[in-house]
Design an enzyme around this catalytic site. Structure first.
Site, PDB file in Angstrom:
ATOM      1  N   HIS A 372       0.816  -1.224   0.000  1.00  0.00           N
ATOM      2  CA  HIS A 372       0.000   0.000   0.000  1.00  0.00           C
ATOM      3  C   HIS A 372       0.847   1.270   0.000  1.00  0.00           C
ATOM      4  O   HIS A 372       0.330   2.361  -0.232  1.00  0.00           O
ATOM      5  CB  HIS A 372      -0.927   0.002   1.224  1.00  0.00           C
ATOM      6  CG  HIS A 372      -2.291   0.538   0.922  1.00  0.00           C
ATOM      7  ND1 HIS A 372      -2.528   1.536   0.003  1.00  0.00           N
ATOM      8  CD2 HIS A 372      -3.504   0.195   1.409  1.00  0.00           C
ATOM      9  CE1 HIS A 372      -3.818   1.804  -0.039  1.00  0.00           C
ATOM     10  NE2 HIS A 372      -4.438   0.999   0.782  1.00  0.00           N
ATOM     11  N   ASP A 376      -2.051   2.000  -4.838  1.00  0.00           N
ATOM     12  CA  ASP A 376      -3.337   2.384  -4.257  1.00  0.00           C
ATOM     13  C   ASP A 376      -4.380   1.307  -4.527  1.00  0.00           C
ATOM     14  O   ASP A 376      -4.305   0.573  -5.520  1.00  0.00           O
ATOM     15  CB  ASP A 376      -3.815   3.711  -4.853  1.00  0.00           C
ATOM     16  CG  ASP A 376      -2.902   4.871  -4.479  1.00  0.00           C
ATOM     17  OD1 ASP A 376      -2.270   4.800  -3.410  1.00  0.00           O
ATOM     18  OD2 ASP A 376      -2.815   5.830  -5.264  1.00  0.00           O
TER      19      ASP A 376
END
Length: 400
Positions: A372, A376
């Site tokens: 992450h 995204d």
């Protein structure tokens, strides 16, 4: 009497030390020329060390799990006569993990080539050497190990074997320790998130059956080569997924080529051989490479180059794939894709004349775990949707 110091050879990978995985001798043991001493492990390969002399073991360098520097004394052997010590450690090629340096030529007896140490061990175990499969010119200790692991499936049972087993404590060393360290580092450093989507693979499975029916001398296709083609076709639009993140330098490298890691289960644990330039290979070339690399990993013959340099990984448990998985990223990569088991389900489909009907379809959940810090959630979901469209219309895999 004289003493011979066996120094750890240069295993040929530019490494400075190796880990003791297992001892095959103890202090006070008699070892013959060409007899097994220890299994030593580098970052990628496990190499079996053999004694160049006969004698009695008087010193060992350490315990399993300890590191020994290249050129340092591994074993001291007391010999009947003076033996010339080598000026420099011999170089042992590690392109074949588990390689054995034969100090004396293997002898042929009954049409089978094997060294005296291998013959003696086989005799102790009650193994008929003519029944042992081997790929090289002669039978090695590793071939006996493989026979002991898999021979029971062929009706072999070791002498006095029992069906019950006592509790045991197993020290986590060697490949298993490397795996544990890598997995822990991945979960510790990478904020994972996993996205799962259901994909209708009915059309792809039908196309795969047609391709296999007319494949001729080409290898049989499984789902994996076709999935890899789809992955490579969609990655150029999502370069943030085909990348590696150096978190210490704060640099993300996005790759123009796809070096696809292929998680493979072996007796030593999980290994990830890499298909180089997967974007340039057709499904049959991929199928050939998948089989070759999986066999190399399973037999311990994968090279360091074949086990490094991946840019994205696919992990599949085949028929054991389950409903969904949350695969752990192969650090420093930033994404890993996990196809799950194909199952038949009722689905709604549009009729040609209007309306809907319920039909039987082959469906597969596809998981993707991402870093992450780099990827995204929207990008991961968009990528899987692009992959879904391509898989559900598989003719596009062969379109320019």
């Amino acid at each position: 009497m004289a003493r011979f110091s066996f120094r750890l050879p240069d295993i040929g990978e530019g490494i400075s030390e190796a880990e003791i995985v297992a001892w095959h001798v103890g202090v006070g043991d008699r070892v013959e020329e060409d007899g097994r001493l220890a299994d030593m492990m580098t970052d990628k390969a496990t190499v079996e060390m053999e004694s160049p002399v006969a004698g009695t073991v008087v010193e060992l360098a350490g315990e399993p799990g300890d590191q020994v520097a290249i050129g340092a004394t591994l074993v001291v052997i007391e010999t009947a006569e003076e033996v010339v010590q080598p000026a420099e450690p011999e170089r042992v090629e590690a392109e074949n993990p588990g390689l054995e340096e034969v100090a004396i030529p293997p002898r042929e007896r009954g049409g089978v080539l094997a060294s005296p140490a291998v013959r003696a061990r086989a005799a102790d175990l009650g193994i008929d050497l003519s029944a042992v499969h081997h790929d090289g010119p002669h039978i090695r200790h590793a071939d006996l190990d493989a026979y002991l692991r898999y021979g029971s499936a062929q009706g072999y049972r070791a002498p006095n074997a029992s069906r019950t087993r006592p509790d045991e404590t197993v020290k986590v060393i060697g490949m298993r320790r490397r795996i544990a360290e890598n997995m822990a580092a991945a979960k510790r450093h990478i904020p994972h998130f996993t996205y799962v989507e259901e994909i209708d693979v009915t059309a792809m499975e039908a196309m795969r059956a047609d391709l296999n029916a007319g494949r001729g001398s080409r290898p049989k296709l499984t789902m994996l080569p076709l999935l890899i083609v789809a992955i490579c076709r969609t990655l150029p639009d999502f370069p943030m997924l085909n990348a590696r993140y150096d978190d210490e330098a704060g640099v993300v490298t996005r790759f123009g080529r796809v070096h696809l890691g292929m998680a493979a289960q072996t007796d030593a644990g999980l290994m990830v051989p890499v298909i180089r330039d997967a974007q340039d290979l057709n499904p049959w070339q991929l199928a050939t490479e998948i089989v070759r690399l999986a066999e190399a990993a399973r037999t311990g013959k994968a090279t360091s180059e074949e086990l490094s340099g991946g840019t994205i990984t696919v992990t599949s448990l085949g028929p054991l794939g389950g409903i969904a998985t949350t695969p752990v990223i192969n650090r420093p990569e930033v994404a890993i894709i996990g196809p799950n088991r194909i199952v038949e389900r009722p689905v709604f489909r549009a009729r040609a004349g209007g309306g809907e009907e319920i039909v039987k379809a082959k469906c597969m959940n596809l998981s993707i775990s991402c870093d992450h810090r780099v990827v995204d959630g929207h990008d991961a979901a968009s990528y899987v949707q692009a992959l879904k469209r391509l898989i559900e219309t598989p003719v596009l895999l062969f379109a320019d």
